[in-house]
Design a protein around this motif. Structure first.
Motif, PDB file in Angstrom:
ATOM      1  N   GLN A  38       4.109  -0.552  -5.495  1.00  0.00           N
ATOM      2  CA  GLN A  38       3.337   0.261  -4.565  1.00  0.00           C
ATOM      3  C   GLN A  38       2.079   0.722  -5.280  1.00  0.00           C
ATOM      4  OE1 GLN A  38       6.003   3.281  -2.938  1.00  0.00           O
ATOM      5  NE2 GLN A  38       6.261   1.957  -1.157  1.00  0.00           N
ATOM      6  N   SER A  83       0.204   4.272   0.725  1.00  0.00           N
ATOM      7  CA  SER A  83      -0.050   5.260   1.773  1.00  0.00           C
ATOM      8  C   SER A  83       0.464   4.839   3.144  1.00  0.00           C
ATOM      9  CB  SER A  83      -1.540   5.592   1.853  1.00  0.00           C
ATOM     10  OG  SER A  83      -2.279   4.453   2.224  1.00  0.00           O
ATOM     11  N   GLN A 123      -6.137  -1.925  -8.213  1.00  0.00           N
ATOM     12  CA  GLN A 123      -4.841  -1.440  -7.744  1.00  0.00           C
ATOM     13  C   GLN A 123      -4.314  -0.434  -8.761  1.00  0.00           C
ATOM     14  OE1 GLN A 123      -2.568  -5.049  -7.230  1.00  0.00           O
ATOM     15  NE2 GLN A 123      -3.306  -5.315  -5.145  1.00  0.00           N
ATOM     16  N   ASP A 154      -2.231   2.268  -4.924  1.00  0.00           N
ATOM     17  CA  ASP A 154      -3.388   2.790  -4.216  1.00  0.00           C
ATOM     18  C   ASP A 154      -4.446   1.708  -4.381  1.00  0.00           C
ATOM     19  OD1 ASP A 154      -2.262   5.254  -3.491  1.00  0.00           O
ATOM     20  OD2 ASP A 154      -2.831   6.165  -5.405  1.00  0.00           O
ATOM     21  N   GLN A 155      -4.769   1.041  -3.279  1.00  0.00           N
ATOM     22  CA  GLN A 155      -5.710  -0.075  -3.299  1.00  0.00           C
ATOM     23  C   GLN A 155      -7.129   0.439  -3.112  1.00  0.00           C
ATOM     24  OE1 GLN A 155      -5.033  -3.594  -3.573  1.00  0.00           O
ATOM     25  NE2 GLN A 155      -7.263  -3.628  -3.770  1.00  0.00           N
ATOM     26  N   ASP A 191       0.854  -1.181   0.000  1.00  0.00           N
ATOM     27  CA  ASP A 191       0.000   0.000   0.000  1.00  0.00           C
ATOM     28  C   ASP A 191       0.894   1.237   0.000  1.00  0.00           C
ATOM     29  OD1 ASP A 191      -1.561   2.277   1.208  1.00  0.00           O
ATOM     30  OD2 ASP A 191      -3.136   0.752   1.145  1.00  0.00           O
ATOM     31  N   ARG A 250       1.468   3.220  -8.174  1.00  0.00           N
ATOM     32  CA  ARG A 250       2.160   4.451  -7.777  1.00  0.00           C
ATOM     33  C   ARG A 250       3.646   4.355  -8.103  1.00  0.00           C
ATOM     34  NH1 ARG A 250      -0.366   7.384  -3.572  1.00  0.00           N
ATOM     35  NH2 ARG A 250       1.479   8.675  -3.604  1.00  0.00           N
TER      36      ARG A 250
END
Length: 138
Positions: free
Chosen positions: A105, A43, A88, A107-108, A41, A91
């Motif tokens: 990496q 974030s 997904q 953003d899920q 993730d 990033r």
């Protein structure tokens, strides 16, 4: 990059996109031609899942902004979220020092695990011995 399609499939003879040769030369695939993809993730840095990519899945991931994997059980590509809605958005993608593992990496959106949980690594603790600072001293 593109390469001629000689597969005999519809559209054969047309040029199909390929992974950049400079990047492809850095990759160290397993015996099945795959790389491990650790998905994190973006974030909060939690590890969400592990998937598998070949050169085509990696190319799709790098060029579409959506994570694509190779399903070893189904023998086909799958773009995360196409059937579940649990998308997904990519990033970043990094290659490890040995060239055999990717860190993706994302953003899920929704659950990352096929069981409907945020991560594939919840509830699977194996209860290892954890050394104290004193025990760690050599």
């Amino acid at each position: 990059m593109t390469a001629p399609d000689t597969s005999g499939a519809p559209g054969a003879g047309r040029t199909a996109p390929t992974l950049d040769p400079a990047l492809a030369a850095r990759l160290k695939h397993d015996g099945a031609g795959l790389l491990t993809a650790v998905v994190q993730d973006a974030s909060d840095q939690r590890v969400l899942m592990v998937g598998w990519m070949d050169d085509e899945a990696l190319r799709r991931t790098l060029t579409t902004g959506r994570a694509t994997y190779w399903s070893r059980s189904r023998g086909e590509y799958w773009r995360k979220g196409d059937t579940s809605g649990h998308v997904q958005f990519v990033r970043s993608v990094a290659l490890d020092c040995d060239g055999d593992t990717l860190l993706v990496q994302v953003d899920q959106v929704g659950a990352a695990c096929h069981r409907g949980t945020d991560t594939c690594f919840d509830g699977g603790d194996l209860d290892p011995v954890v050394l104290t600072e004193k025990e760690r001293a050599l």
